[in-house]
Design a protein around this motif. Structure first.
Motif, mmCIF file in Angstrom:
data_model
loop_
_atom_site.group_PDB
_atom_site.id
_atom_site.type_symbol
_atom_site.label_atom_id
_atom_site.label_comp_id
_atom_site.label_asym_id
_atom_site.label_seq_id
_atom_site.Cartn_x
_atom_site.Cartn_y
_atom_site.Cartn_z
ATOM 1 N N GLN A 2 38.749 21.747 8.462
ATOM 2 C CA GLN A 2 39.309 22.646 7.187
ATOM 3 C C GLN A 2 39.864 23.918 7.258
ATOM 4 O O GLN A 2 38.722 24.621 7.748
ATOM 5 N N VAL A 3 40.950 24.429 7.285
ATOM 6 C CA VAL A 3 41.415 25.733 7.568
ATOM 7 C C VAL A 3 42.220 26.029 6.632
ATOM 8 O O VAL A 3 43.144 25.472 5.963
ATOM 9 N N ASN A 4 42.343 27.609 6.391
ATOM 10 C CA ASN A 4 43.550 28.021 5.497
ATOM 11 C C ASN A 4 44.619 28.282 6.428
ATOM 12 O O ASN A 4 44.629 28.190 7.612
ATOM 13 N N ASN A 5 45.904 28.679 5.864
ATOM 14 C CA ASN A 5 47.275 28.850 6.235
ATOM 15 C C ASN A 5 47.004 30.110 7.310
ATOM 16 O O ASN A 5 47.893 30.217 8.246
ATOM 17 N N ASP A 6 46.106 30.953 7.319
ATOM 18 C CA ASP A 6 45.915 32.192 7.951
ATOM 19 C C ASP A 6 45.147 31.865 9.343
ATOM 20 O O ASP A 6 44.990 32.728 10.071
ATOM 21 N N VAL A 7 44.844 30.657 9.465
ATOM 22 C CA VAL A 7 43.868 30.165 10.572
ATOM 23 C C VAL A 7 44.879 29.242 11.446
ATOM 24 O O VAL A 7 45.204 28.167 11.035
ATOM 25 N N TRP B 298 30.692 39.996 21.498
ATOM 26 C CA TRP B 298 31.599 40.425 20.414
ATOM 27 C C TRP B 298 32.365 41.701 20.949
ATOM 28 O O TRP B 298 31.942 42.260 22.111
ATOM 29 N N ALA B 299 33.599 42.074 20.139
ATOM 30 C CA ALA B 299 34.405 42.802 20.346
ATOM 31 C C ALA B 299 35.074 43.252 18.915
ATOM 32 O O ALA B 299 35.118 42.660 18.137
ATOM 33 N N ASN B 300 35.474 44.581 18.646
ATOM 34 C CA ASN B 300 36.128 44.969 17.489
ATOM 35 C C ASN B 300 37.530 44.927 17.725
ATOM 36 O O ASN B 300 38.430 45.751 17.970
ATOM 37 N N PHE B 301 38.317 43.748 17.992
ATOM 38 C CA PHE B 301 39.681 43.538 18.360
ATOM 39 C C PHE B 301 40.373 42.733 17.156
ATOM 40 O O PHE B 301 39.836 41.714 16.823
ATOM 41 N N THR B 302 41.557 43.173 16.879
ATOM 42 C CA THR B 302 42.501 42.333 16.076
ATOM 43 C C THR B 302 43.722 42.551 16.753
ATOM 44 O O THR B 302 44.288 43.465 17.509
ATOM 45 N N THR B 303 44.532 41.654 16.568
ATOM 46 C CA THR B 303 46.020 41.713 17.236
ATOM 47 C C THR B 303 46.957 42.492 16.398
ATOM 48 O O THR B 303 46.526 42.909 15.259
ATOM 49 N N GLN B 304 48.127 42.795 16.692
ATOM 50 C CA GLN B 304 49.132 43.546 16.097
ATOM 51 C C GLN B 304 49.296 43.060 14.832
ATOM 52 O O GLN B 304 49.600 43.830 13.987
ATOM 53 N N ASP B 305 49.365 41.819 14.416
ATOM 54 C CA ASP B 305 49.632 41.211 13.050
ATOM 55 C C ASP B 305 48.387 40.872 12.457
ATOM 56 O O ASP B 305 48.248 40.159 11.460
ATOM 57 N N ASN B 306 47.177 41.779 12.749
ATOM 58 C CA ASN B 306 45.853 41.803 12.203
ATOM 59 C C ASN B 306 45.089 40.691 12.079
ATOM 60 O O ASN B 306 44.586 40.087 11.044
ATOM 61 N N ALA C 236 37.938 31.743 5.944
ATOM 62 C CA ALA C 236 37.934 32.688 6.909
ATOM 63 C C ALA C 236 39.073 33.746 6.628
ATOM 64 O O ALA C 236 40.314 33.392 6.248
ATOM 65 N N ARG C 237 38.885 34.768 7.639
ATOM 66 C CA ARG C 237 39.997 35.858 7.332
ATOM 67 C C ARG C 237 41.088 35.224 8.444
ATOM 68 O O ARG C 237 40.897 34.361 9.175
ATOM 69 N N PRO C 238 42.389 36.006 8.260
ATOM 70 C CA PRO C 238 43.199 35.688 9.401
ATOM 71 C C PRO C 238 42.719 35.457 10.941
ATOM 72 O O PRO C 238 42.066 36.718 11.455
ATOM 73 N N MET C 239 43.011 34.706 11.614
ATOM 74 C CA MET C 239 42.303 34.556 12.969
ATOM 75 C C MET C 239 43.038 33.141 13.768
ATOM 76 O O MET C 239 43.539 32.787 13.290
ATOM 77 N N HIS C 240 42.821 33.638 15.143
ATOM 78 C CA HIS C 240 43.238 32.441 16.047
ATOM 79 C C HIS C 240 41.884 31.975 16.624
ATOM 80 O O HIS C 240 41.050 32.601 17.159
ATOM 81 N N LEU C 241 41.891 30.732 16.307
ATOM 82 C CA LEU C 241 40.651 30.012 16.870
ATOM 83 C C LEU C 241 40.624 28.846 17.793
ATOM 84 O O LEU C 241 41.387 28.258 17.425
ATOM 85 N N GLY D 35 46.085 39.469 23.879
ATOM 86 C CA GLY D 35 45.888 40.814 23.716
ATOM 87 C C GLY D 35 44.457 40.987 23.739
ATOM 88 O O GLY D 35 43.966 42.279 23.976
ATOM 89 N N GLY D 36 43.460 40.406 23.515
ATOM 90 C CA GLY D 36 41.952 40.417 23.657
ATOM 91 C C GLY D 36 41.247 39.382 22.677
ATOM 92 O O GLY D 36 41.758 38.353 22.309
ATOM 93 N N VAL D 37 39.895 39.684 22.944
ATOM 94 C CA VAL D 37 39.084 38.420 22.305
ATOM 95 C C VAL D 37 37.983 39.321 21.358
ATOM 96 O O VAL D 37 37.482 40.215 21.636
ATOM 97 N N THR D 38 38.090 38.685 19.912
ATOM 98 C CA THR D 38 37.171 39.398 19.149
ATOM 99 C C THR D 38 35.781 38.864 19.334
ATOM 100 O O THR D 38 34.535 39.732 19.384
ATOM 101 N N SER D 39 35.456 37.281 19.346
ATOM 102 C CA SER D 39 34.185 36.828 19.698
ATOM 103 C C SER D 39 34.352 35.760 20.671
ATOM 104 O O SER D 39 35.091 35.090 20.574
#
Length: 559
Positions: free
Chosen positions: A91-96, A38-46, A71-76, A135-139
């Protein structure tokens, strides 16, 4: 006292554990816990950056589902080390945003775009690529044999120090706050009960037994029932049990128990039992708690080291995967169902009603189709089919089939086959379940597509009984021949006897010549018969011969 002990032992009721579908029943549910970092990371666009590494064993199903609609906005990023062809309903929303390797063995069915990238294969290189790209990895999460992966809307990073952007080994206590809920498609649970249904007259007894050859070492237990229960936990040496939401519960274990409350309390082992035999463990629990029945006995087997158990039955409490208050779970992702329709003719225009009885000399035509998500067109291949009779003693038979031609334009995501029912002609049952196993193929890659079932009614064609065939053996033939010989001898003897007794000539002595030469001293009395006026030549000749014969008799007598 000894008699009392014998009576109590006789009244104790044990049970035999059996496999549990979907690893859950009314008393217990089991789920493997994901592992990773785990890491506490988010990109510049949150946006968060999550990597899923999926592992599949050979016995696992090749079809699974991922639902990230809440899910919250993410790169998966989704990868797998499996060489088998896999099929995923996504199935994903438009923010994934979803990324997969360009040479991935996973075929996705999704209304959203899936981005293909030239991704490295090793986990370290993959994290390095994600760090350079985003820029990093959240999990980074490893999941074994998933059947469903569902977003829980939880913030898995909230327990980590603020500003941490390094993916570090996951703390076991943070597993409960994972952003995913995972269901495995490998059976892990065997369970049974010896309690009478709807009986709450005594304290409920729960037993969890982990066999000695299982690698589980960390077990998270959540007790949701509000009733008083007794709980026996047995596992291999080194197993750690962590219990949440413990109410009025009596504990008994051969391992260390850690109560996960605001103040962590650790209890040493209290149970001295080394065997994992189901009957021995059940009797040990019944003796210790002075009980006569078992509410739930469960055995758990998995190759993972961490599992989550939910124990208890409460109609007002929803089984969750965390002890903390959480929002309702999202709906399960849609299935990719299979359908089978039967027809009575090769033109596939006459659907067969399930209640219609078909004669066993007929041919049945089947159309198997799949509801595929997205616009992709798959080829369905039928691997094998079988029939199973309904009743207390079912009969199973392999059902040979013949593929029927149907183009992909006419039959998208559909295949057609036909069966001959002659195989069922000599069987007594009339109600059958027809089941076929299929594979999904895309670009010459095939994977397990599941099984499809349909019931049908079959009646036997009337066949008149064959005429009995008399088999003559050698003795019968000799008997018939000897009987015919005796009959012939008797007939000849009868004719000879008639000849002797009556003096009449036999059929071989008919004629005047034979009469003249016989020399028999017979006196024939003849009467003159009137003669026709114009006798024919043959009649005249016959008459003359008769007269001459009649006239010669007196002359001979006188001489």
């Amino acid at each position: 006292m000894e008699g009392h002990e014998d009576w109590r032992e006789a009244s104790q009721q044990t049970c035999v554990p059996e496999a549990v579908k979907d690893n859950q029943n009314a008393w217990i549910s089991v789920r493997e816990m994901p592992s990773g970092c785990w890491a506490n990371f988010t990109t510049q666009d949150n946006k968060e950056v999550h990597i899923l590494s999926l592992n599949f064993s050979l016995e696992a199903s090749s079809m699974f589902e991922i639902n990230m609609s809440t899910a919250r906005p993410m790169h998966l990023i989704i990868t797998t080390d499996s060489n088998m062809t896999l099929f995923c309903a996504l199935q994903v929303n438009n923010d994934v945003s979803v990324y997969v390797p360009s040479d991935s063995h996973i075929t996705f069915y999704s209304s959203n775009a899936v981005h293909q990238k030239d991704l490295p294969t090793s986990n370290e290189d993959l994290q390095r690529w994600a760090t350079e790209e985003f820029g990093g990895v959240t999990s980074f999460t490893t999941i074994q044999n998933p059947r469903k992966i569902i977003s829980t809307e939880r913030e898995g990073t909230r327990l980590l120090p603020t500003g941490s952007n390094t993916c570090t080994a996951e703390n076991e206590w943070q597993l409960f706050n994972h952003y995913l809920a995972v269901e495995s498609n490998i059976p892990m649970l065997k369970s049974c009960s010896s309690t009478v249904p709807n009986s709450h007259t005594q304290k409920e007894l729960y037993i969890v037994n982990i066999p000695e050859d299982v690698s589980i070492r960390h077990v998270f237990v959540q007790v949701i029932t509000k009733r008083k229960i007794s709980l026996l936990l047995r596992g291999p040496p080194g197993t750690m049990w962590r219990i949440f939401d413990l109410q009025d519960t009596s504990l008994y274990s051969n391992n260390v128990i850690l109560l996960a409350t605001s103040m962590k309390h650790e209890f040493p082992p209290t149970l001295n039992i080394t065997t994992d035999d189901a009957t021995a463990v059940q009797k040990a629990a019944l003796d210790h708690f002075k009980a006569s029945t078992i509410t739930s006995y469960s055995e758990i087997r998995t190759k993972r080291t961490m599992v989550m158990l939910v124990l208890g039955k409460n109609d007002h409490i929803t089984v969750t995967d965390a002890p903390t208050e959480t929002p309702p779970s999202p709906p399960s992702p849609p299935q990719m169902p299979l359908f089978m329709q039967l027809y009575t003719s090769p033109d596939y225009r006459s659907p067969l009603d399930p209640n219609t009885k078909v004669q066993s000399d007929k041919r049945i035509y089947a159309e198997i189709s799949a509801q595929i998500f997205g616009e992709i067109v798959l080829t369905i291949k039928v691997i094998n089919c079988s029939v199973r009779s309904k009743g207390s003693c079912p009969v199973v038979r392999d059902m040979p089939f013949r593929p029927e031609v149907c183009s992909s334009t006419v039959c998208p995501n559909t295949t057609r086959i036909s069966f001959s029912l002659e195989l069922l002609q000599d069987l007594a049952s009339t109600s059958w379940d027809l089941e076929c196993s299929v594979k999904f193929c895309f670009n010459e890659k095939c994977g397990d597509g599941g099984r499809v079932k349909r019931n049908m009614e079959v009646i036997q064609k009337y066949i008149p009984p064959p005429r009995p065939c008399i088999d003559f053996g050698l003795s019968a033939v000799l008997g018939i021949a000897f009987g015919g010989f005796l009959i012939g001898v008797l007939l000849i003897g009868a004719l000879w006897f008639i000849k002797i007794r009556t003096g009449y000539p036999t059929g071989l002595e008919v004629g005047s010549t034979a009469a003249n030469l016989s020399g028999c001293p017979c006196t024939l009395t003849s009467k003159r018969q009137p003669v026709s006026t114009n006798p024919s030549p043959s009649e005249n000749s016959s008459a003359n011969a008769s007269i001459g014969s009649t006239q010669s008799t007196p002359t001979s007598s006188m001489a």
